[in-house]
Design an enzyme around this catalytic site. Structure first.
Site, PDB file in Angstrom:
ATOM      1  N   TRP A   1      42.254  75.251  55.861  1.00  0.00           N
ATOM      2  CA  TRP A   1      41.286  75.265  56.964  1.00  0.00           C
ATOM      3  C   TRP A   1      41.374  76.565  57.755  1.00  0.00           C
ATOM      4  CZ3 TRP A   1      41.710  75.979  62.196  1.00  0.00           C
ATOM      5  CH2 TRP A   1      40.569  75.706  62.965  1.00  0.00           C
TER       6      TRP A   1
ATOM      7  N   TYR B   1      38.523  79.516  58.007  1.00  0.00           N
ATOM      8  CA  TYR B   1      37.956  79.827  59.328  1.00  0.00           C
ATOM      9  C   TYR B   1      38.093  81.320  59.637  1.00  0.00           C
ATOM     10  CZ  TYR B   1      36.931  79.209  64.316  1.00  0.00           C
ATOM     11  OH  TYR B   1      36.377  79.282  65.579  1.00  0.00           O
TER      12      TYR B   1
ATOM     13  N   ASP C   1      37.503  70.580  58.185  1.00  0.00           N
ATOM     14  CA  ASP C   1      37.186  70.386  59.595  1.00  0.00           C
ATOM     15  C   ASP C   1      36.578  68.999  59.819  1.00  0.00           C
ATOM     16  OD1 ASP C   1      36.720  72.089  62.254  1.00  0.00           O
ATOM     17  OD2 ASP C   1      35.000  70.770  61.969  1.00  0.00           O
TER      18      ASP C   1
END
Length: 500
Positions: free
Chosen positions: A436, A440, A456
């Site tokens: 994640w 990002y 997410d």
């Protein structure tokens, strides 16, 4: 007269005289920066949105870049100002190299050094740019410097010496000679022909950056406001419906501040920068173009994503929504680690504590913009206990220390042309950074349009359309998102906004 389709114009290799002339006659803003028009009868090249009378087709020669137009002997139009055109964003090696050159990577003239940085030989670098842009690395760099100098001449009251040095020229004499040889006029002539600008301000510099409309400016700043690092940056509410952005800056050995506001009627952002950053303007403006995603073509993105009814509804609500980037990669990466397993508000609180504990105080004209973000070197020597004292679990404090050491060693300087898969794997070598966080960082800081943090929880919830309303699993979301490629990052922003 029908204009060509956007898909027909995405790749410079597909440009034809007929399709370009139709777009030129229509003065369609969608094609601004996609190509430039050289007019043989005047020796001038223009943007397709130039307000002058459309020349005859037989008088036009079309180029995919400003550098190619100048290499063919055309000089830039003083009315439409090609240096303001948004760039034709592409994700390939040539474009990645061009981005470095636009930020001043060849201002020292060392093509061998740039080639080594991007993992090529100088011969390979030359071949890549010749094939894509039709010019050599030095010719491309010269065009960028000259256009940037022209921008300073028309938008500021800089002394001529400051114009030359800010645009990357080693001397005023060299600048004057190249400007005269390429454009057939002295730099002072450009200044006299420019629109009357405001009086010279010794404390601030004001410049403009263009984009292709539409631009969901308020929505972007709403997203940034919830994630702004207190002390370092701020979203300012001026009057209802009018918001702007301010932050501190440390770049190339200089420090200061900047302020960005929207000029919707001109399809531009107005950037005010402290005069202390005068000699860092080229890389600074390049970072701002990235941070505010100014090179996006929202029409192309929307046309692709609108095939999904869920995304189509949000596109209708927020036309021109872009992916908010980051002014500084390390800063955003730390903010991402602080956001692991906590709410957005919780991460914002933690980032403010970190700035006030490890950052450096500075003065700016903006209330609440008071500190520079801590450097990688600062956090790399801090102990996990010191970092954890801001309210972090020890494991996450160690992750920030690991990330800082990774940055000091050059780990966040991504090789141009690297694939998303390679970058994600590279970031995940840092202990404490998982899928994640890596996705990002790749999406917002490293500008990979297909990066997608499928883990997410908000995205999993927003993508759910089933009757029972159960949240999608990460695997289910990835399967659904496959058809959104190569614009999954934009799909993520649409889904997050749908939650709001």
């Amino acid at each position: 007269m029908d204009t060509p389709s956007l898909n027909d114009m995405q790749d410079g290799a597909t440009l034809t005289h007929e399709s370009c002339y139709r777009a030129l006659a229509a003065k369609d803003t969608r094609f601004d920066g996609v190509f430039f028009t050289g007019v043989k009868t005047t020796g001038i090249y223009c943007r397709p949105v130039c307000s002058v009378k459309t020349p005859r087709a037989s008088s036009c020669v079309f180029f995919s870049t400003a550098a190619a137009a100048e290499a063919a002997g055309f000089r830039p139009c003083l009315r439409c100002r090609p240096e303001l055109a948004p760039y034709a964003l592409q994700q390939n090696l040539a474009y990645a190299v061009w981005q470095r050159i636009a930020a001043g990577a060849l201002n020292d003239g060392d093509a061998e050094k740039l080639a080594a940085e991007v993992g090529l030989s100088s011969r390979q670098l030359r071949r890549v740019l010749q094939q894509h842009f039709g010019v050599t690395p030095i010719e491309l760099a010269q065009t960028q410097r000259l256009l940037f100098a022209k921008k300073l001449l028309q938008e500021t009251r800089f002394p001529m010496s400051d114009v030359a040095y800010s645009a990357g020229f080693g001397s005023v004499r060299r600048f004057n000679a190249l400007f005269l040889a390429r454009y057939g006029m002295a730099p002072t002539s450009i200044r006299r022909a420019a629109e009357k600008s405001s009086a010279y301000d010794a404390d601030a510099i004001t410049l403009r950056l263009a984009y292709r409309p539409p631009f969901a400016w308020s929505d972007m700043l709403h997203y940034l406001s919830g994630r702004a690092i207190a002390g370092v940056e701020a979203v300012i509410d001026n009057v209802p419906g009018d918001v702007s952005y301010a932050r501190t800056v440390r770049l190339d050995g200089a420090s200061g501040w900047l302020h960005v506001q929207h000029l919707p009627e001109k399809h531009q952002l107005e950037v005010s920068v402290s005069s202390t950053l005068a000699h860092a303007l080229m890389p600074l403006l390049a970072r701002l173009r990235s941070q505010f995603d100014l090179d996006a073509n929202p029409q192309i993105v929307a046309a692709h994503l609108a095939h999904d009814p869920l995304l189509a509804r949000q596109i209708d609500k927020t036309p021109g929504l872009r992916v908010p980037g980051a002014f500084d990669v390390f800063e955003l990466a730390v903010r991402a680690v602080l956001g692991q397993q906590v709410s957005v508000a919780g991460a914002t609180t933690l980032s403010a504590r970190m700035v006030h504990k490890f950052g450096v105080a500075t003065a700016t004209p903006f209330a609440g913009v008071t500190h520079h973000f801590p450097t990688p070197e600062c956090l790399a020597i801090a102990s996990a206990a010191e970092i954890a004292a801001i309210g972090l679990p020890v494991a996450r404090a160690e992750a920030i220390g690991n990330l800082a050491q990774f940055a000091v060693q050059g780990g966040l300087q991504i090789r141009p042309g690297a694939s998303l898969t390679e970058v994600i794997a590279h970031l995940k070598t840092v202990r404490g950074i998982g899928e994640w966080t890596a996705q990002y960082i790749a999406m917002r800081a490293l500008r990979f349009s297909d990066a997608f943090p499928a883990g997410d929880l908000g995205l999993q919830k927003a993508a759910t359309e089933s009757v029972d309303g159960l949240r999608l699993t990460e695997k289910q979301l990835l399967l659904r998102a496959a058809k959104w490629s190569p614009w999954r990052g934009y799909a993520a922003l649409l889904l997050w906004h749908a939650l709001g």
